[in-house]
Scaffold this motif. Structure first.
Motif, PDB file in Angstrom:
ATOM      1  N   ARG A 597       0.857  -1.256   0.074  1.00 39.57           N
ATOM      2  CA  ARG A 597      -0.087  -0.054  -0.092  1.00 39.57           C
ATOM      3  C   ARG A 597       0.817   1.149  -0.150  1.00 39.57           C
ATOM      4  O   ARG A 597       0.353   2.307  -0.071  1.00 39.57           O
ATOM      5  CB  ARG A 597      -0.889   0.188   1.283  1.00 39.57           C
ATOM      6  N   ALA A 776      -1.233   0.440  -4.161  1.00 32.97           N
ATOM      7  CA  ALA A 776      -0.499   2.090  -4.178  1.00 32.97           C
ATOM      8  C   ALA A 776       0.667   2.170  -4.596  1.00 32.97           C
ATOM      9  O   ALA A 776       1.414   2.905  -5.556  1.00 32.97           O
ATOM     10  CB  ALA A 776      -0.872   3.069  -3.038  1.00 32.97           C
ATOM     11  N   CYS A 811      -1.269   8.161  -1.485  1.00 35.79           N
ATOM     12  CA  CYS A 811      -1.735   7.178  -0.818  1.00 35.79           C
ATOM     13  C   CYS A 811      -0.706   6.671  -0.006  1.00 35.79           C
ATOM     14  O   CYS A 811      -0.793   5.632   0.907  1.00 35.79           O
ATOM     15  CB  CYS A 811      -2.290   6.154  -1.770  1.00 35.79           C
ATOM     16  N   CYS A 812       0.413   6.951  -0.304  1.00 31.67           N
ATOM     17  CA  CYS A 812       1.723   6.494   0.455  1.00 31.67           C
ATOM     18  C   CYS A 812       2.291   7.510   1.378  1.00 31.67           C
ATOM     19  O   CYS A 812       1.807   8.434   1.498  1.00 31.67           O
ATOM     20  CB  CYS A 812       2.868   5.989  -0.828  1.00 31.67           C
TER      21      CYS A 812
END
Length: 893
Positions: A597, A776, A811-812
């Motif tokens: 992710r 992600a 998202c990271c």
């Protein structure tokens, strides 16, 4: 201990903010709650955040001392000299006028801590202020206290809100612990402290004081663990004594019975104590009574009450109470499955345990719940009570999973002559084989168990041994033999359910690594469907289930499946029961999911937790360190990645050779993090060859994709074809995408083809596909490669692609991978300074002044920046910076 960082309470702070501004028609709010729940800190945090130019804030701390003095509660607010000769109403009006004058046009905010302790005139003034148009009152109240009528009227008349401050939820309790201890906290320790404190920050503070001062804690791999028993500090005991002291003998008996027996059925409690005393204990908030299935259970209102009551109770009385509880439950019949375990514990603690068979059954139940410490205690007691072979076999098994294999071997060898029949011999052989192979890493165990198992004539006994041999051979990479043995067990009608399902787990694991993910999932589901039939015989079979299932989920990129796995009942039981192999492996899966992710911080924390939990294990310790290396490499921490990889090599057990693909992938990531990209690619190519030979197609897809991520999509791989050519990495991935199950392999192949063809459109399509699966990190890498190509081509599609990349990077958190670095323009430190300021809207002259440059030099820097980023001016600059990992376009100097 220093002041704790304020954690959580976002909803309460929002309500306070809204109440102070009068945005919802209210003129304040009062928070009520139990002592230590955090009311005062909440009030202080909310009030301190108010801007002083808009609000005139007065803080009032009421107390028992000021309560006896007229306007004593407002001594910090009102002038010392009060006008003489005014009526009580006149004084109140004078006080309001004084506050208005001091506010100087700002909105008045009265913050009243412990408002229940206000003297009557102060309470009346607070009420009067609340009725003013430009004023708000906020405050705290303690549950169970008499509240002055003017204060109560504030919310009964609808002037202010009234809210209850609830205990901190487990996630915020864990976060608070991390903040105060300055490091990650072991999950089981966090759960234990959270349970004992019941989410009360004051009690949590005192508990941490007690634990840290007792020396019963340790820190390993940066993870703090509470390793001993609770030593209650005097001030903590005093806090609880306020609630439980001065009880009548009858009520104290009720509290003691519940302390030693909770949860205790209400009917059972009525047999041991007077009903009136039970009702009094409930009215005083010492116990809680709540339905549980068809029984009504009684528990202590707070876990720490039990700690104090049990410490204060004399030994002789403790033993008598526990024996009495056992007699009562035996008298009414052990109707629930767990009743046997409770009776056994009471009998053992009271010194009245005389039935070894009961202790063996209870130890088996405790182990089936993965409560390793309790199971060990009961099994040892059963052995000491002449429980014979059954007690020894069970104790040795439990000791194996308590990371005490040498001790387990001694227990088994002591009963080696008691293996009279083949059924008993098969059990002895399999437990001894398990201890020798996985506990002590003795490779010869496999041949020994195979030879002795072959001499057995009883088909059920032989099947049990063969199922263990099958999974051992799989773990040491003798896959064909493992498959043959496991299939042979499934083909034997005489095989026990536990033996059959263990064999099925070996097949399911092998199917997963071979890429037969659907068949693997079906096999695991069949095993889990029969859990009620095998758990009592072989609780540890759940580890084989989770390894097969976890391998499949990881290879298929099923992050939601991993989330469900690490949150199910087994995870809770393993954490609560100190079943370290279980909780450690699940922590590794949590780290893996977080890494994909792009959540590098969560990945590293989970991996470190796994390393700490598995520090004494020979089974998954190397795997935990390899995942730590991956997480560190993702963060760009080459030093820690190398340290973790070296530790993985040192402690990884040869008995778990089947895990080699994960370790070797981590080794390549470690090379890359250290800047040795050539070494990383060479290692991955070698790994692909090895996986192809072993038939591990599921793993091969992931390793080939690692090569794509390193820019090797067009590199040759595999053996030479008949025409003298070799497949490229992209071609091999396409071939495997038709052989390996699931949605991920076709997506990996699509990414590989897009990279090989240098197609930005297809790279962005692959990135979107990754993001749809929650992946992600590979999504951001594929999008970054697309943006890099579009930037080189000065494409008009660059801005739109950059926006998509920015979403994926959002998202990271901290991610530094070779793929992202390769696609990132190189700016000098000075160019970064200029770019950030320009993106923030600063003019060239302003930038020049801040950086002590000439305006012309700034313009020259900007032109070079525009060229490197593929933009034409300041309008596009900020968006372009958001496409670079770790940079959001904000201005810094």
């Amino acid at each position: 201990m220093s002041r704790w960082k304020f954690v959580g309470r976002t909803a309460e702070l929002d309500r306070l903010q809204a109440a102070v501004t009068g945005a919802q028609g209210r003129r304040g709010i009062f928070f009520a709650g139990s002592p230590g729940i955090g009311k005062s800190r909440l009030l202080r945090e909310g009030v301190d955040a108010l801007p002083v130019e808009e609000y005139a804030v007065w803080w009032i701390a009421a107390s028992a001392t000021t309560q006896a003095v007229q306007f004593g509660g407002l001594v910090q607010v009102l002038p010392v000299e009060q006008p003489q000769g005014l009526s009580p109403a006149g004084i109140l009006r004078w006080a309001v006028d004084v506050l208005q004058q001091q506010a100087a046009g700002r909105r008045i905010v009265l913050a009243v801590d412990d408002a229940h302790l206000l003297d009557p005139p102060s309470a009346a003034l607070v009420h009067l202020v609340a009725r003013s148009e430009n004023a708000s009152v906020v405050g705290t109240l303690r549950d169970g206290e008499q509240i002055p009528l003017p204060i109560r009227a504030l919310w009964t008349d609808g002037l202010v809100d009234h809210a209850e401050v609830s205990p901190l939820p487990p996630a915020e309790t864990a976060r608070l612990l991390r903040e105060i201890l300055g490091c990650q906290v072991d999950h089981a320790s966090s759960e234990r402290l959270g349970r004992l404190s019941s989410g009360n920050p004051l009690l949590l503070r005192e508990l941490v004081h007690a634990v840290t001062n007792s020396g019963e804690s340790s820190t390993k791999y940066g993870v703090w663990t509470w390793t001993g028993r609770l030593e209650l500090a005097p001030n903590l005991t005093e806090l609880i004594d306020i609630r439980i002291n001065q009880l009548t003998p009858g009520v104290r008996t009720v509290v003691e019975l519940v302390a030693f027996g909770e949860p205790l059925g209400l009917r059972l409690l009525y047999r041991a104590a007077e009903q009136a005393d039970v009702e009094t204990a409930e009215e005083r908030g010492l116990i809680t009574v709540a339905p549980s299935d068809r029984r009504v259970d009684v528990r202590l209102a707070h876990p720490l009450y039990g700690e104090v009551v049990r410490r204060q109770c004399p030994v002789s009385r403790t033993r008598r109470l526990q024996a009495h509880l056992a007699e009562l439950l035996e008298g009414v019949g052990k109707r629930r499955r767990e009743d046997l375990l409770r009776v056994a514990v009471w009998r053992l603690d009271s010194g009245t345990a005389q039935d070894p068979a009961m202790l063996v059954d209870a130890a088996g139940q405790a182990f089936a719940r993965y409560d390793v410490p309790l199971a060990t205690r009961l099994a040892r007691a059963a052995l000491d009570a002449d429980g014979g072979f059954d007690a020894a076999e069970l104790l040795a098994t439990i000791l194996m999973f308590a990371d005490r294999p040498a001790e387990a071997l001694g227990v088994l060898d002591a009963v080696a002559t008691d293996t009279g029949d083949e059924e008993r011999l098969s059990r002895w052989l399999t437990v001894r084989g398990m201890v020798s192979y996985w506990g002590l890493s003795q490779h010869s165990t496999v041949e020994e168990i195979a030879k002795r198992g072959g001499d057995l004539k009883d088909h059920a006994a032989q099947a049990r041994v063969r199922s263990f041999e099958a999974i051992m051979r799989l773990h040491r990479l003798d896959a064909p033999t493992a498959l043959r043995l496991a299939q042979n067990v499934l083909d034997r009608p005489a095989a026990s359910i536990a033996a059959r399902e263990l064999a099925r787990c070996a097949i399911a694991h092998l199917q997963a690594v071979q890429g037969q993910l659907c068949r693997s999932a079906t096999a695991v589901d069949l095993v889990q469907a029969k859990v009620a039939s095998w758990r009592a015989d072989m609780p540890y079979l759940q580890l084989a289930v989770e390894l097969a299932r976890g391998t499949r989920l990881a290879l298929s990129g099923d992050l939601s499946g991993i989330d469900a796995l690490v949150a199910d009942e087994f995870a809770d039981l393993a954490d609560a029961g100190d079943f370290r192999l279980g909780s450690g492996y699940l922590a590794i899966l949590r780290a893996y999911a977080a890494r994909l992710r792009g959540r590098s911080d969560a990945a590293l924390q989970a991996a470190l937790g796994a390393c700490a939990v598995l520090a004494t294990s020979r089974v998954y310790a190397g795997l935990a360190q390899s995942e730590r290396a991956q997480a560190a490499a993702l963060r760009g921490d080459a030093r820690q990645a190398a340290e973790a990889m070296a530790e993985a090599d040192r402690i990884h057990a040869p008995s778990m050779a089947v895990l080699y693909p994960w370790l070797e992938q981590a080794r390549a990531a470690t090379f890359a993090a250290g800047g040795d990209l050539a070494g990383a690619t060479a290692h991955l190519h070698g790994l692909v060859d090895r996986l192809r030979v072993d038939g591990f197609a599921g793993h091969e897809t992931l390793v080939l994709h690692d090569l794509v991520r390193l820019g090797e999509a067009t590199a040759p791989t595999g053996p030479t074809c008949s025409d003298g050519s070799r497949r490229t990495v992209a071609q091999r991935l396409t071939e495997l995408s038709e052989q390996v199950d699931g949605n991920l392999p076709p997506l990996l192949a699509r990414h590989a083809r897009a990279a090989a063809e240098s197609s930005p459109e297809q790279l962005l399509a692959a990135a979107d596909g990754f993001l749809d699966l929650g992946l992600a990190l590979p999504a951001a890498e594929a999008a970054a490669e697309a943006v890099h190509l579009l930037r080189q081509r000065r494409s008009p599609q660059l801005a739109r692609a950059g926006e998509r990349l920015a979403v994926m990077l959002g998202c990271c958190d901290m991610v530094h991978t070779p793929a992202l670095r390769a696609a990132t323009p190189t700016l000098s430190d000075r160019e970064w300074q200029v770019a950030r300021l320009a993106a923030h809207g600063e003019t060239s002259r302003s930038i020049a002044e801040q950086l002590f440059l000439s305006a012309r030099t700034v313009e020259n820097h900007l032109q070079r920046i525009y060229t490197k980023l593929g933009v034409t001016g300041r309008v596009e600059l900020r968006a372009a910076l958001r496409t670079i990992p770790g940079h959001d376009g904000t201005a810094t100097t």
